[in-house]
Scaffold this active site. Structure first.
Site, short mmCIF file in Angstrom:
data_model
loop_
_atom_site.label_atom_id
_atom_site.label_comp_id
_atom_site.label_asym_id
_atom_site.label_seq_id
_atom_site.Cartn_x
_atom_site.Cartn_y
_atom_site.Cartn_z
N CYS A 115 15.05 3.86 -4.03
CA CYS A 115 14.87 5.31 -4.15
C CYS A 115 16.01 6.11 -3.52
O CYS A 115 16.17 7.30 -3.81
CB CYS A 115 13.54 5.74 -3.55
SG CYS A 115 12.15 5.04 -4.44
N HIS A 249 14.31 13.69 -2.98
CA HIS A 249 13.74 12.58 -3.75
C HIS A 249 12.27 12.92 -4.02
O HIS A 249 11.55 13.35 -3.12
CB HIS A 249 13.85 11.29 -2.95
CG HIS A 249 13.09 10.14 -3.53
ND1 HIS A 249 13.11 9.84 -4.87
CD2 HIS A 249 12.28 9.22 -2.95
CE1 HIS A 249 12.34 8.78 -5.11
NE2 HIS A 249 11.82 8.39 -3.94
N ASN A 279 7.31 9.22 -9.23
CA ASN A 279 8.47 8.72 -8.50
C ASN A 279 9.33 7.89 -9.44
O ASN A 279 8.93 6.78 -9.83
CB ASN A 279 8.00 7.89 -7.30
CG ASN A 279 9.16 7.37 -6.47
OD1 ASN A 279 10.32 7.45 -6.86
ND2 ASN A 279 8.83 6.82 -5.29
N1 ACO Z 1 -6.89 5.66 -6.22
C1 ACO Z 1 -7.96 5.77 -5.40
N2 ACO Z 1 -7.96 5.27 -4.14
C2 ACO Z 1 -6.82 4.65 -3.73
C3 ACO Z 1 -5.69 4.51 -4.55
C4 ACO Z 1 -5.76 5.05 -5.85
N3 ACO Z 1 -4.72 4.99 -6.70
N4 ACO Z 1 -4.73 3.85 -3.86
C5 ACO Z 1 -5.24 3.59 -2.64
N5 ACO Z 1 -6.51 4.05 -2.56
C6 ACO Z 1 -7.43 4.01 -1.44
C7 ACO Z 1 -7.11 2.91 -0.48
O1 ACO Z 1 -7.66 1.68 -0.92
C8 ACO Z 1 -7.78 3.41 0.78
O2 ACO Z 1 -9.16 3.14 0.69
P1 ACO Z 1 -10.00 2.73 2.00
O3 ACO Z 1 -9.90 3.92 2.92
O4 ACO Z 1 -11.34 2.48 1.43
O5 ACO Z 1 -9.31 1.51 2.53
C9 ACO Z 1 -7.61 4.93 0.71
O6 ACO Z 1 -7.30 5.21 -0.67
C10 ACO Z 1 -6.49 5.47 1.58
O7 ACO Z 1 -5.32 4.66 1.39
P2 ACO Z 1 -3.97 4.98 2.11
O8 ACO Z 1 -2.93 4.02 1.63
O9 ACO Z 1 -4.18 5.08 3.57
O10 ACO Z 1 -3.70 6.44 1.52
P3 ACO Z 1 -2.57 7.46 1.87
O11 ACO Z 1 -3.13 8.77 2.21
O12 ACO Z 1 -1.54 6.88 2.80
O13 ACO Z 1 -1.87 7.68 0.47
C11 ACO Z 1 0.08 6.91 -0.68
C12 ACO Z 1 -1.30 6.57 -0.21
C13 ACO Z 1 0.00 8.00 -1.72
C14 ACO Z 1 0.74 5.68 -1.29
C15 ACO Z 1 0.94 7.43 0.50
O14 ACO Z 1 0.83 6.55 1.58
C16 ACO Z 1 2.40 7.56 0.16
O15 ACO Z 1 2.79 8.35 -0.68
N6 ACO Z 1 3.28 6.81 0.84
C17 ACO Z 1 4.70 6.87 0.60
C18 ACO Z 1 4.99 6.02 -0.55
C19 ACO Z 1 6.34 6.28 -1.10
O16 ACO Z 1 6.86 7.36 -1.04
N7 ACO Z 1 6.91 5.25 -1.66
C20 ACO Z 1 8.13 5.33 -2.30
C21 ACO Z 1 9.22 5.08 -1.37
S1 ACO Z 1 10.66 4.89 -2.20
C22 ACO Z 1 10.94 3.43 -3.00
O17 ACO Z 1 11.88 2.80 -2.62
C23 ACO Z 1 10.18 2.93 -4.13
#
Ligand code: ACO
Length: 327
Positions: A115, A249, A279
């Site tokens: 990314c 980004h 993304n």
């Molecule tokens: N739909 C519904 N529920 C979901 C989903 C989904 N698609 N995905 C995860 N959950 C659930 C999880 O299982 C968890 O459930 P639990 O509480 O029963 O265990 C709950 O949602 C919360 O999960 P978290 O991972 O803690 O949620 P968070 O608020 O952190 O959001 C997210 C997740 C959106 C991925 C966030 O952490 C994020 O955006 N992180 C950064 C990711 C990013 O930017 N990545 C790209 C980097 S660049 C690259 O190089 C590719």
């Protein structure tokens, strides 16, 4: 003589025709439109057609950037494609696009920084141009992330999409204060396990799928991005109030708004397109820039702040005064 400057003179972009909505994803995994919008800001993503490759997306974006600059492929001396989803393990996607465009004299290679690929490739191109290795470069961010997603993993498959964006850079010896004003990159391989693909030529021999501990990546994001942004502002000796647009980004609206808050920017100074294309990794900054140049928000002379973080971890930022000086 003034120092050489690397101007950013045009931008182009391309998104595949096929749009996949959040609602469609509910047929594949246990998720909801509401969850995806609230946690990420994403409403839809574009997905490549059968047989459509990363090089095709890159070529479309490149042609648009050339058209809007009034240039032809023969004007390019360098083509760098930032991608983690190349057509083939080798040769590079850049050499394929170089051939398709007919940019026969251009040096061409790929940069792989996930990314952060666009800010990495921009820095490399800037260094090469200011060192005299050519007059014009094209930097393209192009990805077909849909090809490396595990479509049964709801924690990753809802986050990514496909697309490409391209910018044209031009060396100038009398444009001080324009172009790339400062750029800074970082890497820390100790964090490999929070964001990676579980495959590759020398590990499994397979392409693999994206694996991510999203909440851990999230925790690194705003801290690392705001500290590298401080570094480029200091290097350019520029107060944040001189930044016209943050063009970040586009990974997650919460990360973008976290940066917006840290920098103290109002809504009308931040380009947000994550809702439209999710993304798209290395393509997301030039896609956002293309949207903002296209609708007239970003104009020649505006100061743009780019920032990105990705798998590695790798991260970086750049400050660019867009366009050419008038007169
Ligand atoms: N739909 C519904 N529920 C979901 C989903 C989904 N698609 N995905 C995860 N959950 C659930 C999880 O299982 C968890 O459930 P639990 O509480 O029963 O265990 C709950 O949602 C919360 O999960 P978290 O991972 O803690 O949620 P968070 O608020 O952190 O959001 C997210 C997740 C959106 C991925 C966030 O952490 C994020 O955006 N992180 C950064 C990711 C990013 O930017 N990545 C790209 C980097 S660049 C690259 O190089 C590719």
């Amino acid at each position: 003589m003034a120092d050489a400057a690397t101007l950013m003179i045009s931008v182009g972009s391309y998104l595949p025709e096929r749009i996949m909505t959040n609602q469609e994803l509910t047929a594949l995994v246990d998720t909801s439109d509401e969850w995806i919008r609230q946690r990420t800001g994403i409403a839809q993503r574009h997905i490549v057609a059968k047989g459509e490759k990363t090089s095709d997306l890159a070529r479309h974006a490149a042609e648009q950037a050339l058209d809007s600059a009034g240039l032809v492929a023969g004007d390019l001396d360098l083509i760098i494609i930032a991608t983690s989803t190349p057509d083939d393990t080798f040769p590079s996607t850049a050499t394929k696009v170089q051939h398709q465009l007919g940019a026969h004299q251009a040096v061409a290679f790929d940069v792989q920084a996930v990314c952060a690929g666009f800010v990495y490739a921009l820095d490399v191109a800037d260094a090469m141009l200011t060192a005299g290795r050519g007059k014009r470069a094209m930097v393209i961010g192009a990805e077909s992330f849909s090809k490396i997603l595990d479509w049964s993993d709801r924690s990753t498959c809802v986050l990514f999409g496909d697309g490409a964006g391209a910018v044209i850079l031009e060396r100038s010896d009398n444009a001080t204060g324009y172009g790339v004003l400062a750029s800074k990159l970082h890497a820390d391989g100790a964090h490999r396990d929070i964001l990676y693909v579980d495959g590759g030529p020398s590990s499994s021999g397979k392409v693999g799928h994206v694996r991510m501990e999203g909440n851990k990546v999230f925790r690194h994001a705003v801290d690392k991005l705001s500290s590298v942004m401080d570094e480029v502002l200091e290097a350019a000796d520029m107060p944040v109030s001189d930044v016209d647009w943050l063009v970040p980004h586009q990974a997650n609206i919460r990360i973008i708004e976290g940066m917006q808050k840290k920098m103290g920017l109002s809504d009308d100074r931040v380009v947000k397109t994550v809702h439209e294309h999710a993304n798209t990794s290395a393509a997301s900054i030039p896609l956002a820039l293309s949207a903002a140049v296209g609708d007239g928000r970003v104009r020649d002379g505006h100061v743009l702040a780019f920032e990105a973080i990705g798998g590695g971890l790798v991260w970086g930022a750049a400050l660019v005064r867009y366009g050419r000086p008038s007169g």
